[in-house]
Design a protein around this motif. Structure first.
Motif, PDB file in Angstrom:
ATOM      1  N   VAL A  43       0.876  -1.172   0.000  1.00  0.00           N
ATOM      2  CA  VAL A  43       0.000   0.000   0.000  1.00  0.00           C
ATOM      3  C   VAL A  43       0.915   1.223   0.000  1.00  0.00           C
ATOM      4  CG1 VAL A  43      -1.831   1.229   1.205  1.00  0.00           C
ATOM      5  CG2 VAL A  43      -1.776  -1.271   1.239  1.00  0.00           C
ATOM      6  N   VAL A  44       0.772   2.019  -1.047  1.00  0.00           N
ATOM      7  CA  VAL A  44       1.729   3.102  -1.279  1.00  0.00           C
ATOM      8  C   VAL A  44       1.038   4.450  -1.136  1.00  0.00           C
ATOM      9  CG1 VAL A  44       3.469   4.022  -2.862  1.00  0.00           C
ATOM     10  CG2 VAL A  44       2.892   1.576  -2.922  1.00  0.00           C
ATOM     11  N   ALA A  45       1.599   5.322  -0.317  1.00  0.00           N
ATOM     12  CA  ALA A  45       1.157   6.715  -0.254  1.00  0.00           C
ATOM     13  C   ALA A  45       1.973   7.483  -1.281  1.00  0.00           C
ATOM     14  CB  ALA A  45       1.357   7.280   1.146  1.00  0.00           C
ATOM     15  N   GLN A  46       1.373   7.734  -2.429  1.00  0.00           N
ATOM     16  CA  GLN A  46       2.085   8.448  -3.487  1.00  0.00           C
ATOM     17  C   GLN A  46       1.122   9.341  -4.234  1.00  0.00           C
ATOM     18  OE1 GLN A  46       3.304   6.391  -7.147  1.00  0.00           O
ATOM     19  NE2 GLN A  46       2.232   4.538  -6.438  1.00  0.00           N
ATOM     20  N   ASN A  47       1.685  10.279  -4.988  1.00  0.00           N
ATOM     21  CA  ASN A  47       0.897  11.162  -5.843  1.00  0.00           C
ATOM     22  C   ASN A  47       1.761  11.549  -7.029  1.00  0.00           C
ATOM     23  OD1 ASN A  47       2.645  13.119  -4.776  1.00  0.00           O
ATOM     24  ND2 ASN A  47       1.155  13.777  -3.236  1.00  0.00           N
ATOM     25  N   THR A  48       1.368  12.593  -7.754  1.00  0.00           N
ATOM     26  CA  THR A  48       2.124  12.968  -8.944  1.00  0.00           C
ATOM     27  C   THR A  48       3.467  13.610  -8.608  1.00  0.00           C
ATOM     28  OG1 THR A  48       1.122  15.178  -9.104  1.00  0.00           O
ATOM     29  CG2 THR A  48      -0.031  13.367 -10.196  1.00  0.00           C
ATOM     30  N   VAL A  49       3.663  13.966  -7.349  1.00  0.00           N
ATOM     31  CA  VAL A  49       4.922  14.590  -6.913  1.00  0.00           C
ATOM     32  C   VAL A  49       5.951  13.547  -6.505  1.00  0.00           C
ATOM     33  CG1 VAL A  49       5.953  16.174  -5.241  1.00  0.00           C
ATOM     34  CG2 VAL A  49       3.710  16.681  -6.210  1.00  0.00           C
ATOM     35  N   VAL A  51       6.628   9.586  -3.943  1.00  0.00           N
ATOM     36  CA  VAL A  51       6.189   8.580  -2.966  1.00  0.00           C
ATOM     37  C   VAL A  51       6.462   9.105  -1.567  1.00  0.00           C
ATOM     38  CG1 VAL A  51       6.574   6.240  -2.095  1.00  0.00           C
ATOM     39  CG2 VAL A  51       6.587   6.676  -4.563  1.00  0.00           C
ATOM     40  N   GLN A  52       5.425   9.125  -0.734  1.00  0.00           N
ATOM     41  CA  GLN A  52       5.567   9.618   0.624  1.00  0.00           C
ATOM     42  C   GLN A  52       5.791   8.501   1.650  1.00  0.00           C
ATOM     43  OE1 GLN A  52       2.657  10.927  -1.374  1.00  0.00           O
ATOM     44  NE2 GLN A  52       4.349  12.184  -2.123  1.00  0.00           N
ATOM     45  N   ASP A  53       5.200   7.341   1.420  1.00  0.00           N
ATOM     46  CA  ASP A  53       5.377   6.235   2.352  1.00  0.00           C
ATOM     47  C   ASP A  53       4.908   4.940   1.690  1.00  0.00           C
ATOM     48  OD1 ASP A  53       6.036   4.872   4.640  1.00  0.00           O
ATOM     49  OD2 ASP A  53       4.406   5.657   5.867  1.00  0.00           O
ATOM     50  N   VAL A  54       5.395   3.801   2.196  1.00  0.00           N
ATOM     51  CA  VAL A  54       5.016   2.483   1.678  1.00  0.00           C
ATOM     52  C   VAL A  54       4.850   1.538   2.852  1.00  0.00           C
ATOM     53  CG1 VAL A  54       5.653   0.546   0.194  1.00  0.00           C
ATOM     54  CG2 VAL A  54       6.389   2.849  -0.410  1.00  0.00           C
ATOM     55  N   GLN A  55       3.787   0.752   2.808  1.00  0.00           N
ATOM     56  CA  GLN A  55       3.581  -0.317   3.778  1.00  0.00           C
ATOM     57  C   GLN A  55       3.422  -1.623   2.999  1.00  0.00           C
ATOM     58  OE1 GLN A  55       3.601  -0.027   7.188  1.00  0.00           O
ATOM     59  NE2 GLN A  55       4.070   2.149   6.968  1.00  0.00           N
ATOM     60  N   HIS A  56       4.332  -2.562   3.233  1.00  0.00           N
ATOM     61  CA  HIS A  56       4.261  -3.856   2.545  1.00  0.00           C
ATOM     62  C   HIS A  56       3.364  -4.800   3.323  1.00  0.00           C
ATOM     63  CE1 HIS A  56       7.381  -2.227   0.132  1.00  0.00           C
ATOM     64  NE2 HIS A  56       8.322  -2.331   1.055  1.00  0.00           N
ATOM     65  N   LEU A  57       2.494  -5.484   2.599  1.00  0.00           N
ATOM     66  CA  LEU A  57       1.598  -6.431   3.247  1.00  0.00           C
ATOM     67  C   LEU A  57       2.348  -7.712   3.614  1.00  0.00           C
ATOM     68  CD1 LEU A  57      -1.671  -6.104   1.145  1.00  0.00           C
ATOM     69  CD2 LEU A  57      -1.067  -4.961   3.261  1.00  0.00           C
ATOM     70  N   PRO A  58       1.898  -8.404   4.662  1.00  0.00           N
ATOM     71  CA  PRO A  58       2.528  -9.677   5.032  1.00  0.00           C
ATOM     72  C   PRO A  58       2.433 -10.681   3.881  1.00  0.00           C
ATOM     73  CG  PRO A  58       1.060  -8.905   6.766  1.00  0.00           C
ATOM     74  CD  PRO A  58       0.808  -8.027   5.583  1.00  0.00           C
ATOM     75  N   ILE A  59       3.490 -11.437   3.695  1.00  0.00           N
ATOM     76  CA  ILE A  59       3.532 -12.397   2.589  1.00  0.00           C
ATOM     77  C   ILE A  59       2.392 -13.403   2.686  1.00  0.00           C
ATOM     78  CG2 ILE A  59       4.886 -14.250   1.542  1.00  0.00           C
ATOM     79  CD1 ILE A  59       7.387 -12.603   2.303  1.00  0.00           C
ATOM     80  N   LYS A  60       2.104 -13.847   3.898  1.00  0.00           N
ATOM     81  CA  LYS A  60       1.021 -14.817   4.077  1.00  0.00           C
ATOM     82  C   LYS A  60      -0.301 -14.263   3.561  1.00  0.00           C
ATOM     83  CE  LYS A  60      -1.234 -17.725   7.564  1.00  0.00           C
ATOM     84  NZ  LYS A  60      -1.283 -18.106   8.997  1.00  0.00           N
ATOM     85  N   PHE A  61      -0.546 -12.971   3.790  1.00  0.00           N
ATOM     86  CA  PHE A  61      -1.798 -12.364   3.333  1.00  0.00           C
ATOM     87  C   PHE A  61      -1.800 -12.163   1.819  1.00  0.00           C
ATOM     88  CE2 PHE A  61      -4.658  -8.654   2.695  1.00  0.00           C
ATOM     89  CZ  PHE A  61      -5.828  -9.279   3.080  1.00  0.00           C
ATOM     90  N   ILE A  62      -0.636 -11.829   1.247  1.00  0.00           N
ATOM     91  CA  ILE A  62      -0.537 -11.715  -0.208  1.00  0.00           C
ATOM     92  C   ILE A  62      -0.901 -13.046  -0.862  1.00  0.00           C
ATOM     93  CG2 ILE A  62       1.051 -11.383  -2.153  1.00  0.00           C
ATOM     94  CD1 ILE A  62       2.604  -9.426  -0.321  1.00  0.00           C
ATOM     95  N   MET A  63      -0.349 -14.123  -0.312  1.00  0.00           N
ATOM     96  CA  MET A  63      -0.609 -15.442  -0.880  1.00  0.00           C
ATOM     97  C   MET A  63      -2.062 -15.872  -0.661  1.00  0.00           C
ATOM     98  SD  MET A  63       2.192 -15.580  -2.244  1.00  0.00           S
ATOM     99  CE  MET A  63       1.771 -17.036  -3.178  1.00  0.00           C
ATOM    100  N   GLN A  64      -2.665 -15.425   0.433  1.00  0.00           N
ATOM    101  CA  GLN A  64      -4.084 -15.733   0.653  1.00  0.00           C
ATOM    102  C   GLN A  64      -4.953 -15.033  -0.381  1.00  0.00           C
ATOM    103  OE1 GLN A  64      -5.706 -17.929   3.112  1.00  0.00           O
ATOM    104  NE2 GLN A  64      -6.996 -17.601   1.310  1.00  0.00           N
ATOM    105  N   GLN A  65      -4.589 -13.803  -0.742  1.00  0.00           N
ATOM    106  CA  GLN A  65      -5.310 -13.110  -1.812  1.00  0.00           C
ATOM    107  C   GLN A  65      -5.218 -13.905  -3.116  1.00  0.00           C
ATOM    108  OE1 GLN A  65      -4.805  -8.633  -2.080  1.00  0.00           O
ATOM    109  NE2 GLN A  65      -3.152  -9.121  -0.670  1.00  0.00           N
TER     110      GLN A  65
END
Length: 280
Positions: A43-49, A51-65
């Motif tokens: 989940v990335v906090a970014q805009n046209t200017v 990237v302000q911040d990034v939160q990576h999701l847990p791998i287990k949850f990525i694989m569940q998706q």
């Protein structure tokens, strides 16, 4: 399982302003008339200017998706964008190998500022585990330079790079995009394992190019899902992105987004015609 409509799964990060990442992919899939699905990696906090911040999701949850999608609506094509680290890549590679689904990689490695978005281990994992699975990989010039540890300064260099990505790194096909050239033409190179194809367009003088890489690879994925050859998929993607840049929306304070319905303002040329001269 065959569906009544082609399906594509994008695995990537987000862009809350809608110009890039998963949001751009889903807009593109809709425009190309395929059913788009998504797995969020970061989940990335970014805009046209920037990237302000990034939160990576847990791998287990990525694989569940991924499991949720694959056990219900298996995609005809998988496309990946931003994958933040080696651990994510390794698990995604295992799933793609298991299901043998056509796979398009947008190797999101270098920001428009020139900042590298991956560490050395992640680049090695991308190179050694994901690229050999790729139906098509679509680096821009800086990304191809990182993948191959060589400078690309000309169209001939780009052609050699595309060949190396196929023959040395193991992709089935490679598109080296020429948007970073400073000359009047932006020449994209496709090498399909047999032939080189050039796709030049006149350079459009604009800074509204946010999300072009995501959009380009998303079109390729959509067209392959509809049964197009890699050549035709890349040709349509080049046209689609050129229209998206030409009819840009002039939004934001920085590097603004492209227009995903730009092609509707002019209409895509027929497959044997176009706004660029093809050189084979």
């Amino acid at each position: 399982m065959k569906h009544s409509i082609p399906t594509v799964l994008t695995i990537a990060g987000t862009d809350p302003t809608g110009g890039a990442g998963i949001q751009a992919d889903l807009k593109t899939f809709q425009e190309r008339e395929v059913f788009g699905m998504s797995v969020v990696t970061s989940v990335v906090a970014q805009n046209t200017v920037g990237v302000q911040d990034v939160q990576h999701l847990p791998i287990k949850f990525i694989m569940q998706q991924m499991e949720s999608v694959l056990t219900d609506i298996p995609p005809d094509v998988i496309k990946t964008g931003m994958i933040a680290n080696s651990e994510m890549m390794e698990e995604i590679a295992k799933t793609i190998r298991k299901h043998s689904i056509p796979y398009v990689i947008d190797p999101v490695m270098v920001a428009k500022s020139g900042h590298h978005l991956m560490d050395v281990n992640s680049i090695l994992t991308l190179t050694n585990q994901l690229i050999p699975l790729a139906t098509v990989v679509t680096p821009n010039i800086p990304e191809a330079e990182v993948l191959l540890s060589e400078s690309i300064e000309s169209v001939n260099d780009a052609e050699n790079a595309a060949k190396r990505i196929v023959h040395e790194l193991g992709a089935n096909a490679a598109v080296v995009k020429g948007g970073h050239y400073t000359r009047e033409e932006a020449v994209d190179i496709l090498y399909d394992g047999i032939s080189i194809h050039r796709f030049p367009t006149v350079r459009i003088d604009t800074n509204h190019t946010h999300g072009t890489g995501c959009t380009y690879s998303a079109v390729i994925a959509a067209e392959i899902a509809k049964g197009s050859s890699v050549y035709d998929a890349v040709r349509i993607a080049k046209l689609f992105v050129t229209d998206a840049i030409f009819y840009s929306l002039k939004l934001g304070k920085g590097n603004g987004p492209t227009n995903h319905w730009g092609h509707r303002l002019k209409g895509l040329p027929k497959i044997n015609g176009g706004i660029f001269n093809e050189l084979s």
